[in-house]
Enzyme design. Sequence first.
Site, short mmCIF file in Angstrom:
data_model
loop_
_atom_site.label_atom_id
_atom_site.label_comp_id
_atom_site.label_asym_id
_atom_site.label_seq_id
_atom_site.Cartn_x
_atom_site.Cartn_y
_atom_site.Cartn_z
CE LYS A 155 -8.17 2.04 -8.15
NZ LYS A 155 -8.16 2.01 -6.70
CD GLN A 158 -9.48 3.79 -3.69
OE1 GLN A 158 -9.69 3.25 -4.77
NE2 GLN A 158 -8.25 4.11 -3.30
CG ASP A 192 -6.59 -3.69 -4.03
OD1 ASP A 192 -5.95 -3.24 -5.00
OD2 ASP A 192 -7.32 -2.99 -3.30
#
Length: 294
Positions: A55, A99, A122
């Site tokens: 990422k 995460q 997200d």
Amino acid sequence: MSGASIIDGKAVAAQVRADIAGKVEALKSAHGFTPGLAVVLVGEDPASQVYVRNKGQQTKEVGMNSIEHKLPDTTSEAEILALVDSLNKDAGVHGILVQLPLPKHVNSEKVLNAIDPAKDVDGFHPVNVGRLWVGEPALAPCTPTGSLILAKSVQENLSGMNAVIIGRSNIVGKPMAALLLRENCTVTVAHSRTKDIQSVVKGADLVVAAVGIAEFVKGDWIKPGAIVIDVGINRVEVPGGKAKLKGDVAFAEAAAVAGAITPVPGGVGPMTIACLLKNTLQAAQMQHGLEITA
Ligand code: NAD
């Protein structure tokens, strides 16, 4: 073997990233700021470390700022919440990703719900979930967004199609349903309690498989010519060999019947990070009151 065209997720993801890079450049020159994505990693989970590294790399490649916070797995929930709060207030941070999985002593839902919905790249915050369902501009979860882009790379107009999604998780199945409804599909969400799932899938012009069971969907479940998007990533042990990645669809069988199909790996997988970057650009544009072009 195959009648289907194989949808190249790597190539589509590269196009998405190139498009974002151009728009980030335009944003910098027209408005003088650089979108920033903060990623919080707690603990040493090896898979999470790889995801976070990828990422970070791809964020920089499209010209955005990548901010990484790596914390030991002894970090308390209060400390993580304090970090999220400081990122919420940081004007240089437009997107925040925590995460998962978080260590067991941390309440993940509490942490995710503490993220400012405007920075929730997200798309897991209930405010974004609600906005997606009512049709307001929303940050939508990355994997279903990527799956939609792949389906539309085959057929731009999905209106009127019978879409069957297998799986009803909050990160894939349910948001996929919202996105496909917005595209005017007739949407069915099948799941572990669905009766005669094979006949349900057989009626689908578009199948999205997000089950988490290797090769669950068989070739003879697929309607000839259907578009098949395989979200599954299942590690299958091969006797005497290295583990292989398999999708939720029996690829060779399905490819013989479908019109177009995504492979695993190389299908939906590469789209997820590309869509995270797309969401970060969208979040930055929204926070600055600019037109959304992401
Ligand atoms: P999940 O375990 O949260 O949900 C699985 C869903 O499948 C559930 O809703 C369940 O009802 C349904 N299901 C389970 N058994 C079933 C059965 N026998 N018949 C019908 N439905 C059944 O999984 P998830 O997080 O949605 O992920 C699904 C798959 O997608 C996994 O393989 C995961 O690794 C993969 N995934 C890939 C990406 C990516 O970036 N490509 C991202 C997220 C998830």
